[in-house]
Design a protein around this motif. Sequence first.
Motif, PDB file in Angstrom:
ATOM      1  N   TYR A 116      29.327  66.849  94.803  1.00  0.00           N
ATOM      2  CA  TYR A 116      30.775  66.913  94.992  1.00  0.00           C
ATOM      3  C   TYR A 116      31.415  67.191  93.638  1.00  0.00           C
ATOM      4  O   TYR A 116      31.109  66.533  92.642  1.00  0.00           O
ATOM      5  N   SER A 117      32.296  68.174  93.576  1.00  0.00           N
ATOM      6  CA  SER A 117      32.977  68.521  92.329  1.00  0.00           C
ATOM      7  C   SER A 117      34.360  67.888  92.313  1.00  0.00           C
ATOM      8  O   SER A 117      35.148  68.069  93.256  1.00  0.00           O
ATOM      9  N   MET A 118      34.661  67.137  91.245  1.00  0.00           N
ATOM     10  CA  MET A 118      35.945  66.442  91.132  1.00  0.00           C
ATOM     11  C   MET A 118      36.656  66.884  89.850  1.00  0.00           C
ATOM     12  O   MET A 118      36.086  66.820  88.755  1.00  0.00           O
ATOM     13  N   THR A 119      37.908  67.318  89.980  1.00  0.00           N
ATOM     14  CA  THR A 119      38.716  67.720  88.829  1.00  0.00           C
ATOM     15  C   THR A 119      39.686  66.601  88.477  1.00  0.00           C
ATOM     16  O   THR A 119      40.407  66.105  89.351  1.00  0.00           O
ATOM     17  N   ILE A 120      39.690  66.205  87.199  1.00  0.00           N
ATOM     18  CA  ILE A 120      40.559  65.115  86.756  1.00  0.00           C
ATOM     19  C   ILE A 120      41.365  65.560  85.537  1.00  0.00           C
ATOM     20  O   ILE A 120      41.039  66.562  84.888  1.00  0.00           O
ATOM     21  N   GLU A 121      42.409  64.804  85.221  1.00  0.00           N
ATOM     22  CA  GLU A 121      43.257  65.099  84.074  1.00  0.00           C
ATOM     23  C   GLU A 121      42.539  64.714  82.777  1.00  0.00           C
ATOM     24  O   GLU A 121      41.597  63.905  82.758  1.00  0.00           O
ATOM     25  N   PHE A 122      43.012  65.299  81.677  1.00  0.00           N
ATOM     26  CA  PHE A 122      42.423  65.067  80.365  1.00  0.00           C
ATOM     27  C   PHE A 122      42.392  63.575  80.021  1.00  0.00           C
ATOM     28  O   PHE A 122      41.358  63.029  79.629  1.00  0.00           O
ATOM     29  N   LYS A 123      43.515  62.899  80.191  1.00  0.00           N
ATOM     30  CA  LYS A 123      43.587  61.486  79.828  1.00  0.00           C
ATOM     31  C   LYS A 123      42.830  60.604  80.821  1.00  0.00           C
ATOM     32  O   LYS A 123      42.399  59.504  80.454  1.00  0.00           O
ATOM     33  N   GLU A 124      42.659  61.053  82.059  1.00  0.00           N
ATOM     34  CA  GLU A 124      41.847  60.294  83.010  1.00  0.00           C
ATOM     35  C   GLU A 124      40.390  60.270  82.569  1.00  0.00           C
ATOM     36  O   GLU A 124      39.686  59.276  82.757  1.00  0.00           O
ATOM     37  N   ALA A 125      39.939  61.373  81.982  1.00  0.00           N
ATOM     38  CA  ALA A 125      38.570  61.411  81.453  1.00  0.00           C
ATOM     39  C   ALA A 125      38.431  60.489  80.249  1.00  0.00           C
ATOM     40  O   ALA A 125      37.393  59.861  80.050  1.00  0.00           O
ATOM     41  N   VAL A 126      39.489  60.391  79.461  1.00  0.00           N
ATOM     42  CA  VAL A 126      39.449  59.549  78.260  1.00  0.00           C
ATOM     43  C   VAL A 126      39.435  58.064  78.620  1.00  0.00           C
ATOM     44  O   VAL A 126      38.627  57.282  78.094  1.00  0.00           O
ATOM     45  N   PHE A 127      40.302  57.664  79.534  1.00  0.00           N
ATOM     46  CA  PHE A 127      40.483  56.241  79.821  1.00  0.00           C
ATOM     47  C   PHE A 127      39.798  55.773  81.108  1.00  0.00           C
ATOM     48  O   PHE A 127      39.778  54.582  81.399  1.00  0.00           O
ATOM     49  N   ALA A 219      35.386  55.365  81.339  1.00  0.00           N
ATOM     50  CA  ALA A 219      36.150  55.899  80.202  1.00  0.00           C
ATOM     51  C   ALA A 219      35.221  56.672  79.285  1.00  0.00           C
ATOM     52  O   ALA A 219      34.096  56.241  79.007  1.00  0.00           O
ATOM     53  N   GLY A 220      35.685  57.821  78.819  1.00  0.00           N
ATOM     54  CA  GLY A 220      34.904  58.628  77.882  1.00  0.00           C
ATOM     55  C   GLY A 220      34.089  59.715  78.532  1.00  0.00           C
ATOM     56  O   GLY A 220      33.376  60.448  77.842  1.00  0.00           O
ATOM     57  N   VAL A 221      34.175  59.862  79.854  1.00  0.00           N
ATOM     58  CA  VAL A 221      33.401  60.908  80.524  1.00  0.00           C
ATOM     59  C   VAL A 221      33.911  62.280  80.089  1.00  0.00           C
ATOM     60  O   VAL A 221      35.102  62.454  79.808  1.00  0.00           O
ATOM     61  N   ASP A 222      33.019  63.254  79.991  1.00  0.00           N
ATOM     62  CA  ASP A 222      33.411  64.577  79.499  1.00  0.00           C
ATOM     63  C   ASP A 222      33.206  65.626  80.580  1.00  0.00           C
ATOM     64  O   ASP A 222      32.575  65.373  81.611  1.00  0.00           O
ATOM     65  N   ASP A 223      33.731  66.813  80.330  1.00  0.00           N
ATOM     66  CA  ASP A 223      33.625  67.911  81.282  1.00  0.00           C
ATOM     67  C   ASP A 223      32.157  68.251  81.527  1.00  0.00           C
ATOM     68  O   ASP A 223      31.360  68.368  80.592  1.00  0.00           O
ATOM     69  N   GLY A 224      31.789  68.417  82.805  1.00  0.00           N
ATOM     70  CA  GLY A 224      30.413  68.756  83.167  1.00  0.00           C
ATOM     71  C   GLY A 224      29.518  67.563  83.412  1.00  0.00           C
ATOM     72  O   GLY A 224      28.365  67.735  83.817  1.00  0.00           O
ATOM     73  N   LEU A 245      24.390  60.889  96.078  1.00  0.00           N
ATOM     74  CA  LEU A 245      25.557  61.743  95.882  1.00  0.00           C
ATOM     75  C   LEU A 245      25.761  61.963  94.390  1.00  0.00           C
ATOM     76  O   LEU A 245      25.819  61.001  93.620  1.00  0.00           O
ATOM     77  N   TYR A 246      25.854  63.221  93.971  1.00  0.00           N
ATOM     78  CA  TYR A 246      26.108  63.559  92.573  1.00  0.00           C
ATOM     79  C   TYR A 246      27.513  64.130  92.452  1.00  0.00           C
ATOM     80  O   TYR A 246      27.834  65.146  93.077  1.00  0.00           O
ATOM     81  N   ILE A 247      28.343  63.460  91.651  1.00  0.00           N
ATOM     82  CA  ILE A 247      29.724  63.898  91.443  1.00  0.00           C
ATOM     83  C   ILE A 247      29.797  64.617  90.102  1.00  0.00           C
ATOM     84  O   ILE A 247      29.538  64.030  89.052  1.00  0.00           O
ATOM     85  N   VAL A 248      30.139  65.901  90.143  1.00  0.00           N
ATOM     86  CA  VAL A 248      30.267  66.712  88.926  1.00  0.00           C
ATOM     87  C   VAL A 248      31.722  66.657  88.470  1.00  0.00           C
ATOM     88  O   VAL A 248      32.637  66.986  89.228  1.00  0.00           O
ATOM     89  N   ILE A 249      31.940  66.240  87.227  1.00  0.00           N
ATOM     90  CA  ILE A 249      33.293  66.056  86.693  1.00  0.00           C
ATOM     91  C   ILE A 249      33.773  67.335  86.001  1.00  0.00           C
ATOM     92  O   ILE A 249      33.071  67.899  85.157  1.00  0.00           O
ATOM     93  N   ARG A 250      34.966  67.766  86.390  1.00  0.00           N
ATOM     94  CA  ARG A 250      35.641  68.881  85.712  1.00  0.00           C
ATOM     95  C   ARG A 250      36.937  68.341  85.119  1.00  0.00           C
ATOM     96  O   ARG A 250      37.748  67.753  85.841  1.00  0.00           O
ATOM     97  N   VAL A 251      37.135  68.557  83.819  1.00  0.00           N
ATOM     98  CA  VAL A 251      38.288  67.984  83.116  1.00  0.00           C
ATOM     99  C   VAL A 251      39.271  69.104  82.772  1.00  0.00           C
ATOM    100  O   VAL A 251      38.897  70.117  82.174  1.00  0.00           O
ATOM    101  N   LYS A 252      40.536  68.901  83.153  1.00  0.00           N
ATOM    102  CA  LYS A 252      41.570  69.877  82.825  1.00  0.00           C
ATOM    103  C   LYS A 252      41.856  69.860  81.318  1.00  0.00           C
ATOM    104  O   LYS A 252      41.715  68.834  80.653  1.00  0.00           O
ATOM    105  N   SER A 253      42.263  70.995  80.790  1.00  0.00           N
ATOM    106  CA  SER A 253      42.626  71.068  79.375  1.00  0.00           C
ATOM    107  C   SER A 253      43.994  70.425  79.159  1.00  0.00           C
ATOM    108  O   SER A 253      44.798  70.299  80.095  1.00  0.00           O
ATOM    109  N   HIS A 254      44.260  70.027  77.923  1.00  0.00           N
ATOM    110  CA  HIS A 254      45.526  69.390  77.559  1.00  0.00           C
ATOM    111  C   HIS A 254      46.351  70.365  76.725  1.00  0.00           C
ATOM    112  O   HIS A 254      45.807  71.159  75.953  1.00  0.00           O
ATOM    113  N   GLU A 255      47.655  70.315  76.874  1.00  0.00           N
ATOM    114  CA  GLU A 255      48.519  71.260  76.156  1.00  0.00           C
ATOM    115  C   GLU A 255      48.603  70.982  74.665  1.00  0.00           C
ATOM    116  O   GLU A 255      48.977  71.872  73.891  1.00  0.00           O
TER     117      GLU A 255
END
Length: 371
Positions: A116-127, A219-224, A245-255
Amino acid sequence: MANKRDYYEVLGVDKGASDEEVKKAYRKLARQYHPDVNKAADAEDKFKEVKEAYEVLSDDQKRATYDQYGHVDPNQGFGGGGADFSGGFGDIFDMFFGGGGRRDPNAPQRGNDLQYSMTIEFKEAVFGKETDITIPRTENCDTCHGSGAKPGTKPDTCSTCHGTGQQEVVQNTPFGRMVNRRACQTCGGKGQIIRERCSTCNGQGKVKKQRKIHVKIPAGVDDGAQLRMSGEGEGGLRGGPAGDLYIVIRVKSHEFFERENDDIYCEIPLTFAQAALGDEIEIPTLTEKVKLKIPAGTQTGTYFRLKGKGVPRLRGIGQGDQHVKVVVVTPTKLTDEQRELMRQFAGLSGEQTHEQQQSFFDRMKKAFRGD
């Protein structure tokens, strides 16, 4: 039998080859021409030819008879007896490629893994983040508990294959019987026949469902990155365990922020005056705003480090750092007063202004013209 090739030629060995040399040549060719590996049109015929040659040359009595008489009449066997070439392709494939004999078609089987591919916000990946996701998957039928049979009944053992899931096809050859195995056509290789099917799953033992799963993203998960959720894949067969179940994390870029491992990078603009005279400016971080002292004479492209203001380490203690790059911005529009002040500054610094440089180039052109 005149069209048959010499068995020694088939295996590529001399007539005086030892048993070990014959066996080694056979194993190499059987692996090369096995129909499950070689998809060429003539692979199966060559495999049978190699197998037939080995059956003769690996048996001392048959080999001696072959050396004396060559290929025998189709209606005769070596010494009047028939050889039973049982086992077929499947058993030889198991021998070469790690199989352990016949598989029990009714043994428990692990379910398939899901992704399953999940897209999250930049700060969601950080925290980190907790959320619910819904995935489609197959699960054991609650009505028949995965058997596929109507409640109160059970599958019958297939009378054709007696529960093995395989049929044996016998072929007579000049050297006896060759027995090949294939999936039972009566039960489809399952070893069982369902007389009365479950009305919920139509005898499949499985149903499609939408499964809601609670996910904790650290917290601290990175893209991919991949998160593994054990047992949340598709249900197993015949009491086997579920897959994962394997969840693949995709992180949006930050402005504003960029990330490299556990460190954060950003750029801050400085005016010429701030860079030249020094200043104390406010810097945004992932959690707050902090003060940063800019020393006088700072050059564009200089980096400052804010220790511990980066990303929490996923598999460790502490956080990365934030690196701030300052970029001196050159003004594009100046008032007359600002231009005059800049000229005065350039004069005090011993620098030539644009107008002075232009005057110099004009004088140089005149010198080339001989004026």
